[in-house]
Write a protein that holds these residues in place. Structure first.
Motif, PDB file in Angstrom:
ATOM      1  N   GLN A 146      34.594  -3.047 -55.881  1.00  0.00           N
ATOM      2  CA  GLN A 146      35.657  -2.712 -56.824  1.00  0.00           C
ATOM      3  C   GLN A 146      36.640  -1.676 -56.273  1.00  0.00           C
ATOM      4  O   GLN A 146      37.488  -1.167 -57.008  1.00  0.00           O
ATOM      5  CB  GLN A 146      35.091  -2.239 -58.162  1.00  0.00           C
ATOM      6  CG  GLN A 146      34.243  -3.276 -58.874  1.00  0.00           C
ATOM      7  CD  GLN A 146      35.023  -4.557 -59.179  1.00  0.00           C
ATOM      8  OE1 GLN A 146      36.082  -4.516 -59.802  1.00  0.00           O
ATOM      9  NE2 GLN A 146      34.484  -5.690 -58.739  1.00  0.00           N
ATOM     10  N   SER A 148      39.938  -0.298 -54.448  1.00  0.00           N
ATOM     11  CA  SER A 148      41.283  -0.847 -54.661  1.00  0.00           C
ATOM     12  C   SER A 148      42.172  -0.739 -53.430  1.00  0.00           C
ATOM     13  O   SER A 148      41.990   0.132 -52.574  1.00  0.00           O
ATOM     14  CB  SER A 148      41.967  -0.148 -55.839  1.00  0.00           C
ATOM     15  OG  SER A 148      42.208   1.207 -55.546  1.00  0.00           O
ATOM     16  N   ASN A 167      46.443 -13.482 -53.072  1.00  0.00           N
ATOM     17  CA  ASN A 167      45.973 -14.534 -53.973  1.00  0.00           C
ATOM     18  C   ASN A 167      45.099 -15.547 -53.228  1.00  0.00           C
ATOM     19  O   ASN A 167      44.029 -15.945 -53.711  1.00  0.00           O
ATOM     20  CB  ASN A 167      47.160 -15.232 -54.623  1.00  0.00           C
ATOM     21  CG  ASN A 167      46.745 -16.233 -55.669  1.00  0.00           C
ATOM     22  OD1 ASN A 167      46.097 -15.897 -56.654  1.00  0.00           O
ATOM     23  ND2 ASN A 167      47.101 -17.504 -55.462  1.00  0.00           N
ATOM     24  N   GLN A 172      41.833  -9.892 -56.927  1.00  0.00           N
ATOM     25  CA  GLN A 172      42.200  -9.761 -58.334  1.00  0.00           C
ATOM     26  C   GLN A 172      43.285  -8.704 -58.474  1.00  0.00           C
ATOM     27  O   GLN A 172      43.146  -7.589 -57.957  1.00  0.00           O
ATOM     28  CB  GLN A 172      40.976  -9.373 -59.167  1.00  0.00           C
ATOM     29  CG  GLN A 172      39.857 -10.393 -59.122  1.00  0.00           C
ATOM     30  CD  GLN A 172      40.276 -11.724 -59.716  1.00  0.00           C
ATOM     31  OE1 GLN A 172      40.749 -11.803 -60.849  1.00  0.00           O
ATOM     32  NE2 GLN A 172      40.088 -12.791 -58.944  1.00  0.00           N
ATOM     33  N   ASP A 174      45.435  -5.889 -60.262  1.00  0.00           N
ATOM     34  CA  ASP A 174      45.275  -4.874 -61.298  1.00  0.00           C
ATOM     35  C   ASP A 174      46.617  -4.368 -61.815  1.00  0.00           C
ATOM     36  O   ASP A 174      46.739  -3.977 -62.969  1.00  0.00           O
ATOM     37  CB  ASP A 174      44.472  -3.682 -60.761  1.00  0.00           C
ATOM     38  CG  ASP A 174      43.109  -4.111 -60.252  1.00  0.00           C
ATOM     39  OD1 ASP A 174      42.398  -4.818 -60.997  1.00  0.00           O
ATOM     40  OD2 ASP A 174      42.761  -3.753 -59.107  1.00  0.00           O
ATOM     41  N   ALA A 209      45.438  -4.160 -56.219  1.00  0.00           N
ATOM     42  CA  ALA A 209      44.469  -5.258 -56.337  1.00  0.00           C
ATOM     43  C   ALA A 209      43.106  -4.823 -55.823  1.00  0.00           C
ATOM     44  O   ALA A 209      42.970  -3.772 -55.171  1.00  0.00           O
ATOM     45  CB  ALA A 209      44.954  -6.480 -55.562  1.00  0.00           C
ATOM     46  N   GLU A 212      36.949  -9.371 -55.028  1.00  0.00           N
ATOM     47  CA  GLU A 212      35.873  -9.825 -55.904  1.00  0.00           C
ATOM     48  C   GLU A 212      34.523  -9.395 -55.349  1.00  0.00           C
ATOM     49  O   GLU A 212      34.324  -9.407 -54.148  1.00  0.00           O
ATOM     50  CB  GLU A 212      35.922 -11.355 -56.033  1.00  0.00           C
ATOM     51  CG  GLU A 212      36.922 -11.819 -57.058  1.00  0.00           C
ATOM     52  CD  GLU A 212      36.483 -11.528 -58.487  1.00  0.00           C
ATOM     53  OE1 GLU A 212      35.412 -12.040 -58.896  1.00  0.00           O
ATOM     54  OE2 GLU A 212      37.209 -10.820 -59.172  1.00  0.00           O
TER      55      GLU A 212
END
Length: 212
Positions: A146, A148, A167, A172, A174, A209, A212
């Motif tokens: 997690q 960033s 992408n 992901q 944020d 972002a 995952e």
């Protein structure tokens, strides 16, 4: 832009190992030893003259920061700021940021900042862009779960390329801004380039972002 050589730079860098190193691989997995407190570690790849990383360290004493700059004549400018500020949560690396997995252990970093990186606009140079998937693999390895990645640029082409790259890598998102200053983002600390480009009327793009 060609930067003027600073003859004193190498000596001043060598004389201040408490603030800067040119051999970062020696500290892989042990970066917390460079700080007075064990705190989440954030790094900036390509720190330029250091305004961003210095101000971030001042504003966030509960986090540790490392600024990475390849050019000796620029790294010395950051060191001089740190010699004045003597921030206990800031350390510097003068080395090529393209070798991050040699410098940092898996899961050692909480946050990575990419600010106004070279856009390398020619297609044949795409692999040199700091948001290319080769670099994303390195960031993923050293970031904690997690952790960033924050990216800022004024270059529309690099912004669009980075969106696609993130992408396709399965990241992901944020936060996303097509005009960061117009959005009045709270606590946005500007780099030297950001100030210049914004004054010229360029919109500042941002992506935040995580993997995952």
């Amino acid at each position: 832009m060609r930067l003027r050589n600073k003859p004193r730079a190498a000596g001043e860098i060598a004389a201040n190992p408490q603030y800067i190193t040119t051999t970062p691989a020696e500290f892989k997995g042990q970066w917390q030893s460079k700080f007075t407190q064990n705190q989440p570690l954030s790094i900036e790849v390509g720190s330029g003259k250091g305004r961003f990383i210095v101000e971030m360290a001042k504003a966030n004493p509960e986090r540790n920061f490392i600024g990475i700059e390849i050019q000796q004549s620029v790294a010395i400018m950051i060191l001089e700021k740190q010699l004045t500020a003597q921030l206990p949560n800031l350390y510097l690396i003068q080395a090529d940021g393209g070798e991050l997995t040699d410098f940092f252990a898996d899961d050692e970093v909480a946050q990575i900042y990419l600010n106004f990186s070279d856009p390398w606009p020619k297609t044949r140079h795409a692999k040199r862009r700091l948001t290319h998937q080769l670099f994303l693999k390195m960031y993923q390895a050293i970031l904690q779960p997690q952790g960033s990645l924050q990216f800022k640029t004024d270059n529309r082409g690099l912004f669009e390329y980075s969106l696609i790259s993130f992408n396709q890598f399965g990241m992901q998102f944020d936060d996303l801004s097509l005009d960061l200053h117009a959005d009045e983002a709270p606590e946005n600390i500007e780099t030297e380039y950001e100030q210049r480009f914004s004054q010229m009327g360029h919109p500042i793009y941002l992506i935040s972002a995580h993997f995952e």
